[in-house]
Design an enzyme around this catalytic site. Structure first.
Site, PDB file in Angstrom:
ATOM      1  N   VAL A 101      34.278  -5.171  33.282  1.00 54.66           N
ATOM      2  CA  VAL A 101      34.358  -4.313  32.096  1.00 54.66           C
ATOM      3  C   VAL A 101      33.471  -3.074  32.282  1.00 54.66           C
ATOM      4  O   VAL A 101      33.241  -2.324  31.345  1.00 54.66           O
ATOM      5  CB  VAL A 101      33.926  -5.096  30.828  1.00 54.66           C
ATOM      6  CG1 VAL A 101      34.843  -6.286  30.591  1.00 54.66           C
ATOM      7  CG2 VAL A 101      32.462  -5.556  30.913  1.00 54.66           C
ATOM      8  N   ASP A 102      32.963  -2.882  33.508  1.00 55.81           N
ATOM      9  CA  ASP A 102      31.910  -1.889  33.733  1.00 55.81           C
ATOM     10  C   ASP A 102      32.402  -0.466  33.993  1.00 55.81           C
ATOM     11  O   ASP A 102      31.591   0.438  34.205  1.00 55.81           O
ATOM     12  CB  ASP A 102      30.999  -2.354  34.872  1.00 55.81           C
ATOM     13  CG  ASP A 102      31.764  -2.611  36.181  1.00 55.81           C
ATOM     14  OD1 ASP A 102      32.797  -1.969  36.408  1.00 55.81           O
ATOM     15  OD2 ASP A 102      31.297  -3.467  36.962  1.00 55.81           O
ATOM     16  N   HIS A 117      39.804  -7.720  31.178  1.00 58.14           N
ATOM     17  CA  HIS A 117      38.811  -8.206  30.208  1.00 58.14           C
ATOM     18  C   HIS A 117      38.231  -7.087  29.341  1.00 58.14           C
ATOM     19  O   HIS A 117      37.189  -7.267  28.728  1.00 58.14           O
ATOM     20  CB  HIS A 117      37.692  -8.964  30.936  1.00 58.14           C
ATOM     21  CG  HIS A 117      38.177 -10.237  31.570  1.00 58.14           C
ATOM     22  ND1 HIS A 117      37.409 -11.007  32.418  1.00 58.14           N
ATOM     23  CD2 HIS A 117      39.359 -10.883  31.476  1.00 58.14           C
ATOM     24  CE1 HIS A 117      38.112 -12.053  32.826  1.00 58.14           C
ATOM     25  NE2 HIS A 117      39.300 -11.995  32.279  1.00 58.14           N
ATOM     26  N   CYS A 125      37.099  -3.110  16.177  1.00 62.26           N
ATOM     27  CA  CYS A 125      36.754  -3.652  14.862  1.00 62.26           C
ATOM     28  C   CYS A 125      37.174  -5.114  14.789  1.00 62.26           C
ATOM     29  O   CYS A 125      38.318  -5.457  15.106  1.00 62.26           O
ATOM     30  CB  CYS A 125      37.438  -2.851  13.765  1.00 62.26           C
ATOM     31  SG  CYS A 125      37.120  -3.555  12.140  1.00 62.26           S
ATOM     32  N   CYS A 128      39.962  -4.994  11.514  1.00 62.44           N
ATOM     33  CA  CYS A 128      41.285  -4.345  11.595  1.00 62.44           C
ATOM     34  C   CYS A 128      41.765  -4.204  13.041  1.00 62.44           C
ATOM     35  O   CYS A 128      42.919  -3.836  13.270  1.00 62.44           O
ATOM     36  CB  CYS A 128      41.278  -2.986  10.901  1.00 62.44           C
ATOM     37  SG  CYS A 128      40.367  -1.696  11.774  1.00 62.44           S
ATOM     38  N   GLY A 185      35.579 -10.584  45.427  1.00 66.69           N
ATOM     39  CA  GLY A 185      34.344 -10.720  44.653  1.00 66.69           C
ATOM     40  C   GLY A 185      34.507 -11.458  43.344  1.00 66.69           C
ATOM     41  O   GLY A 185      33.863 -11.126  42.355  1.00 66.69           O
ATOM     42  N   ASN A 211      34.901 -12.588  50.020  1.00 65.28           N
ATOM     43  CA  ASN A 211      33.798 -13.183  49.261  1.00 65.28           C
ATOM     44  C   ASN A 211      32.816 -13.775  50.270  1.00 65.28           C
ATOM     45  O   ASN A 211      33.248 -14.403  51.232  1.00 65.28           O
ATOM     46  CB  ASN A 211      34.343 -14.301  48.345  1.00 65.28           C
ATOM     47  CG  ASN A 211      33.386 -14.657  47.224  1.00 65.28           C
ATOM     48  OD1 ASN A 211      32.194 -14.861  47.443  1.00 65.28           O
ATOM     49  ND2 ASN A 211      33.905 -14.743  46.007  1.00 65.28           N
ATOM     50  N   GLU A 213      31.083 -16.248  49.777  1.00 71.51           N
ATOM     51  CA  GLU A 213      31.061 -17.710  49.567  1.00 71.51           C
ATOM     52  C   GLU A 213      32.459 -18.281  49.387  1.00 71.51           C
ATOM     53  O   GLU A 213      33.380 -17.561  49.007  1.00 71.51           O
ATOM     54  CB  GLU A 213      30.229 -18.028  48.322  1.00 71.51           C
ATOM     55  CG  GLU A 213      28.763 -17.760  48.584  1.00 71.51           C
ATOM     56  CD  GLU A 213      27.910 -17.938  47.341  1.00 71.51           C
ATOM     57  OE1 GLU A 213      28.368 -18.604  46.392  1.00 71.51           O
ATOM     58  OE2 GLU A 213      26.799 -17.398  47.343  1.00 71.51           O
TER      59      GLU A 213
HETATM   60  N1  APR Z   1      30.830  -9.016  47.788  1.00 68.16           N
HETATM   61  C1  APR Z   1      31.829  -9.883  47.457  1.00 68.16           C
HETATM   62  N2  APR Z   1      31.670 -10.927  46.636  1.00 68.16           N
HETATM   63  C2  APR Z   1      30.440 -11.146  46.146  1.00 68.16           C
HETATM   64  C3  APR Z   1      29.336 -10.310  46.443  1.00 68.16           C
HETATM   65  C4  APR Z   1      29.574  -9.198  47.299  1.00 68.16           C
HETATM   66  N3  APR Z   1      28.602  -8.368  47.635  1.00 68.16           N
HETATM   67  N4  APR Z   1      28.245 -10.795  45.795  1.00 68.16           N
HETATM   68  C5  APR Z   1      28.664 -11.891  45.116  1.00 68.16           C
HETATM   69  N5  APR Z   1      29.979 -12.101  45.324  1.00 68.16           N
HETATM   70  C6  APR Z   1      30.850 -13.147  44.767  1.00 68.16           C
HETATM   71  C7  APR Z   1      30.166 -14.472  44.485  1.00 68.16           C
HETATM   72  O1  APR Z   1      30.139 -15.277  45.661  1.00 68.16           O
HETATM   73  C8  APR Z   1      31.062 -15.049  43.398  1.00 68.16           C
HETATM   74  O2  APR Z   1      32.115 -15.826  43.963  1.00 68.16           O
HETATM   75  O3  APR Z   1      31.290 -12.695  43.511  1.00 68.16           O
HETATM   76  C9  APR Z   1      31.664 -13.811  42.716  1.00 68.16           C
HETATM   77  C10 APR Z   1      31.199 -13.567  41.297  1.00 68.16           C
HETATM   78  O4  APR Z   1      31.653 -14.620  40.493  1.00 68.16           O
HETATM   79  P1  APR Z   1      31.419 -14.654  38.890  1.00 68.16           P
HETATM   80  O5  APR Z   1      30.001 -14.340  38.582  1.00 68.16           O
HETATM   81  O6  APR Z   1      31.964 -15.926  38.403  1.00 68.16           O
HETATM   82  O7  APR Z   1      32.279 -13.404  38.383  1.00 68.16           O
HETATM   83  P2  APR Z   1      33.838 -13.317  38.073  1.00 68.16           P
HETATM   84  O8  APR Z   1      34.644 -14.136  38.998  1.00 68.16           O
HETATM   85  O9  APR Z   1      34.144 -11.857  37.972  1.00 68.16           O
HETATM   86  O10 APR Z   1      33.909 -13.949  36.617  1.00 68.16           O
HETATM   87  C11 APR Z   1      35.120 -13.895  35.928  1.00 68.16           C
HETATM   88  O11 APR Z   1      34.097 -14.702  33.928  1.00 68.16           O
HETATM   89  O12 APR Z   1      32.279 -14.675  32.473  1.00 68.16           O
HETATM   90  C12 APR Z   1      33.569 -14.219  32.698  1.00 68.16           C
HETATM   91  O13 APR Z   1      34.606 -12.370  31.714  1.00 68.16           O
HETATM   92  C13 APR Z   1      33.657 -12.723  32.700  1.00 68.16           C
HETATM   93  O14 APR Z   1      35.047 -11.277  34.046  1.00 68.16           O
HETATM   94  C14 APR Z   1      34.173 -12.408  34.088  1.00 68.16           C
HETATM   95  C15 APR Z   1      34.894 -13.673  34.460  1.00 68.16           C
END
Ligand code: APR
Length: 245
Positions: A101-102, A117, A125, A128, A185, A211, A213
């Site tokens: 959302v950034d 999101h 609002c 409404c 990510g 990713n 991880e």
């Molecule tokens: N490059 C790529 N991936 C990365 C990096 C990086 N530099 N740093 C971290 N990550 C990965 C992490 O390993 C993790 O799997 O980004 C992921 C972030 O996961 P979340 O924090 O769960 O974020 P996200 O998947 O966007 O969450 C989805 O959840 O809380 C709600 O609405 C919120 O949009 C969000 C949604």
């Protein structure tokens, strides 16, 4: 080493869809939602950004969002964001679906984008439903809607709320119609975004995860690139430019 199949798709595809999550903005300095960074004043971020907190404790909710908006206001897109602007230039039928959302993808220059999101810089609002795009400063007292007097809240989708139907539809169409689908990510656990790569795969797309991880998607992806988006996405742009020249 990238597979021949992936290289061939990178060279010949015209329809490419990218789904991004908080990981791409982590390198700009915005903490992700889960894991060790997802804590604000001893509370889990994923428990604050909820419809229940907005309903039961709007003051705490806005305090958290004041902090998050201030933080986001101070950061800039990183190399990963800019690489996706190159993707949009390199693929005729490119589409970006973000859970973030950034606003950083728009600041970087992407135009073919759906913000699944919402966008933290808009307010909505609670009564409404009208969207307000004029910036609001730090919220001390709950802000009011100029049309109906209802309470304003950030225009973001919270846990416990549904996505805008038209945004979800656009994302699903982009997933179902692409030749390569990148999941970038994201922890791949929050629905309905988490289902998009499976929809892409079921329709013949080559699914690539980026990713550092493993995630629940990893075993189902055709290719997993382990590392940070700020490094891997610009490296892919160089490869694509070479393949297409
Ligand atoms: N490059 C790529 N991936 C990365 C990096 C990086 N530099 N740093 C971290 N990550 C990965 C992490 O390993 C993790 O799997 O980004 C992921 C972030 O996961 P979340 O924090 O769960 O974020 P996200 O998947 O966007 O969450 C989805 O959840 O809380 C709600 O609405 C919120 O949009 C969000 C949604």
């Amino acid at each position: 080493m990238l597979s021949q199949k992936f290289l061939s798709r990178l060279k010949n595809a015209s329809a490419v869809t990218v789904l991004t999550g908080a990981g791409i903005s982590a390198e700009s300095g915005i903490p992700t939602f889960r894991g060790k960074d997802g804590i604000w004043e001893d509370k889990k971020v994923e428990e604050l950004a909820t419809a229940a907190t907005l309903e039961n404790n709007p003051e705490l909710f806005w305090k958290f969002y004041n902090w998050r908006k201030k933080l986001i206001n101070e950061v800039k897109p990183n190399l990963g964001h800019y690489a996706l602007v190159d993707f949009e230039r390199l693929y005729e039928d490119f589409f970006l679906v973000t859970q973030n959302v950034d606003n950083l993808h728009r600041t970087a220059g992407n135009e073919k984008i759906v913000e699944l999101h919402g966008n933290i810089f808009n307010t909505k609002c609670s009564k409404c439903g009208k969207i307000h795009t004029e910036p609001i400063s730090e919220v001390i007292q709950l802000p009011e809607c100029k049309y109906c007097g209802g309470h304003l809240r950030p225009d973001v989708v919270l846990f416990g709320e549904n996505l805008e139907e038209k945004n979800l539809k656009k994302a699903q169409e982009a997933a179902a119609g692409c030749e390569i689908f990148f999941s970038v990510g994201t922890s791949s656990i929050v629905e309905p975004a988490a289902s998009l790569p499976y929809l892409a795969k079921a329709n013949g797309s080559y699914v690539v995860e980026i990713n550092p991880e493993e995630t629940p998607l990893s075993d189902h992806a055709d290719e997993c690139l382990r590392g940070a988006t700020g490094k891997l996405l610009p490296a892919l742009v160089i490869i694509i430019e070479k393949l297409q020249s």
